[in-house]
Scaffold this motif. Structure first.
Motif, PDB file in Angstrom:
ATOM      1  N   TYR A 184      -8.342  -7.597 -21.371  1.00 46.45           N
ATOM      2  CA  TYR A 184      -9.716  -7.236 -21.713  1.00 46.45           C
ATOM      3  C   TYR A 184      -9.714  -6.498 -23.050  1.00 46.45           C
ATOM      4  CZ  TYR A 184     -11.287  -8.271 -16.947  1.00 46.45           C
ATOM      5  OH  TYR A 184     -11.599  -8.906 -15.763  1.00 46.45           O
ATOM      6  N   CYS A 185     -10.691  -6.816 -23.897  1.00 51.64           N
ATOM      7  CA  CYS A 185     -10.864  -6.096 -25.151  1.00 51.64           C
ATOM      8  C   CYS A 185     -12.267  -5.505 -25.194  1.00 51.64           C
ATOM      9  CB  CYS A 185     -10.653  -7.014 -26.351  1.00 51.64           C
ATOM     10  SG  CYS A 185      -8.957  -7.616 -26.521  1.00 51.64           S
ATOM     11  N   ALA A 199     -19.200  -4.490 -31.564  1.00 53.17           N
ATOM     12  CA  ALA A 199     -19.232  -5.445 -30.458  1.00 53.17           C
ATOM     13  C   ALA A 199     -19.204  -6.909 -30.897  1.00 53.17           C
ATOM     14  CB  ALA A 199     -20.444  -5.169 -29.569  1.00 53.17           C
ATOM     15  N   VAL A 202     -15.648  -8.020 -31.643  1.00 54.14           N
ATOM     16  CA  VAL A 202     -14.811  -8.073 -30.448  1.00 54.14           C
ATOM     17  C   VAL A 202     -15.187  -9.272 -29.591  1.00 54.14           C
ATOM     18  CG1 VAL A 202     -14.041  -6.816 -28.401  1.00 54.14           C
ATOM     19  CG2 VAL A 202     -14.501  -5.575 -30.522  1.00 54.14           C
ATOM     20  N   PHE A 203     -16.476  -9.570 -29.506  1.00 48.72           N
ATOM     21  CA  PHE A 203     -16.958 -10.745 -28.768  1.00 48.72           C
ATOM     22  C   PHE A 203     -16.317 -12.017 -29.312  1.00 48.72           C
ATOM     23  CE2 PHE A 203     -19.819 -14.259 -28.010  1.00 48.72           C
ATOM     24  CZ  PHE A 203     -20.279 -14.065 -26.714  1.00 48.72           C
ATOM     25  N   CYS A 206     -12.485 -12.144 -28.685  1.00 46.39           N
ATOM     26  CA  CYS A 206     -12.155 -12.547 -27.311  1.00 46.39           C
ATOM     27  C   CYS A 206     -12.379 -14.040 -27.111  1.00 46.39           C
ATOM     28  CB  CYS A 206     -13.003 -11.754 -26.318  1.00 46.39           C
ATOM     29  SG  CYS A 206     -12.556 -10.020 -26.171  1.00 46.39           S
ATOM     30  N   TYR A 213     -13.952 -10.223 -22.531  1.00 48.12           N
ATOM     31  CA  TYR A 213     -14.727  -9.194 -23.245  1.00 48.12           C
ATOM     32  C   TYR A 213     -15.258  -8.181 -22.234  1.00 48.12           C
ATOM     33  CZ  TYR A 213     -18.440  -6.841 -25.803  1.00 48.12           C
ATOM     34  OH  TYR A 213     -19.236  -5.888 -26.373  1.00 48.12           O
ATOM     35  N   SER A 214     -15.134  -6.914 -22.568  1.00 50.33           N
ATOM     36  CA  SER A 214     -15.725  -5.855 -21.747  1.00 50.33           C
ATOM     37  C   SER A 214     -16.602  -4.974 -22.618  1.00 50.33           C
ATOM     38  CB  SER A 214     -14.641  -4.995 -21.088  1.00 50.33           C
ATOM     39  OG  SER A 214     -15.224  -3.868 -20.460  1.00 50.33           O
ATOM     40  N   ASP A 215     -17.809  -4.765 -22.177  1.00 49.25           N
ATOM     41  CA  ASP A 215     -18.650  -3.763 -22.819  1.00 49.25           C
ATOM     42  C   ASP A 215     -18.211  -2.380 -22.330  1.00 49.25           C
ATOM     43  OD1 ASP A 215     -20.926  -3.771 -24.725  1.00 49.25           O
ATOM     44  OD2 ASP A 215     -21.882  -2.564 -23.168  1.00 49.25           O
TER      45      ASP A 215
END
Length: 228
Positions: A184-185, A199, A202-203, A206, A213-215
């Motif tokens: 997870y990033c 974000a 990172v989206f 991933c 992807y993790s918020d």
């Protein structure tokens, strides 16, 4: 060996990141960490008050029995042992591991676990937040390959969780090589503005590399507010 543990806070909330995002959880945040992550000082470690010893006077020394009493007020729910660095106290915490299910330990993955002597840790989910170069820690302090492999292979539900704001693919591959745990990033950020800025990258990162992807719900909603 005394079973007393420094506790920064205990609170009931929603898991804001990683594999179990969105699940009602009881967070038990220990005080103390074996890393300092100096580069995060400008970004704000989101649990600085559990890491920086100048906040030590606000920590509460609790026995395992007292912690179990607190857990039982909310259980059944997910239990998250976080910090600070909870594996500093993994031997003392073992009665909790034996008694309850659905436990996640959020760890920097630098402290080895004796799975033979403490076998119930195999049922725990370790959220392995191995620190990258953006933490400012020396490589030899933050990357312990034998520890990572030991936890990743013995605790099968465990996953990797990285905080990034630029391309760290080579570092992530180096850490996770020959391991099949989920990756997870999450975007780096101490508040909603910085989180939203990082974000999109990172989206896409991933998506390109087939990572999860993790918020970070707690940062998005509350910034660095405690007890959420």
């Amino acid at each position: 060996m005394t079973s007393n543990i420094p506790i920064s806070e205990i609170f009931y909330s929603i898991q804001g990141e990683g594999k179990y995002i969105g699940r009602p959880s009881l967070f038990i945040r220990v005080g103390g960490c074996n890393l300092t992550c100096p580069s995060f000082s400008s970004h704000g470690c989101d649990s600085f008050y559990a890491v920086d010893k100048k906040y030590k006077s606000s920590w509460h020394i609790m026995s395992i029995a007292e912690i179990i009493t607190e857990i039982e007020k909310y259980y059944p729910c997910d239990i998250v042992l976080t910090g600070g660095e909870p594996t500093l106290y993994y031997k003392k915490l073992y009665p909790i591991i034996e008694k309850f299910k659905n436990i996640t330990i959020e760890t920097n993955t630098t402290i080895d676990i004796d799975f033979d002597k403490y076998p119930k840790y195999k049922d725990v989910t370790f959220a392995m937040s191995v620190k990258l170069s953006n933490s400012g820690e020396k490589y030899e302090d933050r990357i312990k390959k034998d520890v990572i492999k030991n936890i990743a292979t013995n605790a099968k539900k465990s996953f990797f969780k990285f905080v990034i704001n630029d391309d760290k693919l080579d570092e992530i591959k180096n850490i996770t090589k020959n391991l099949d745990n989920d990756i997870y990033c999450m975007p780096l950020g101490e508040n909603k503005t910085e989180l939203s800025k990082n974000a999109p990258f990172v989206f896409e990162f991933c998506l390109k590399n087939k990572f999860f992807y993790s918020d970070r719900i707690h940062i998005r909603l509350f910034s660095k507010k405690r007890g959420v």
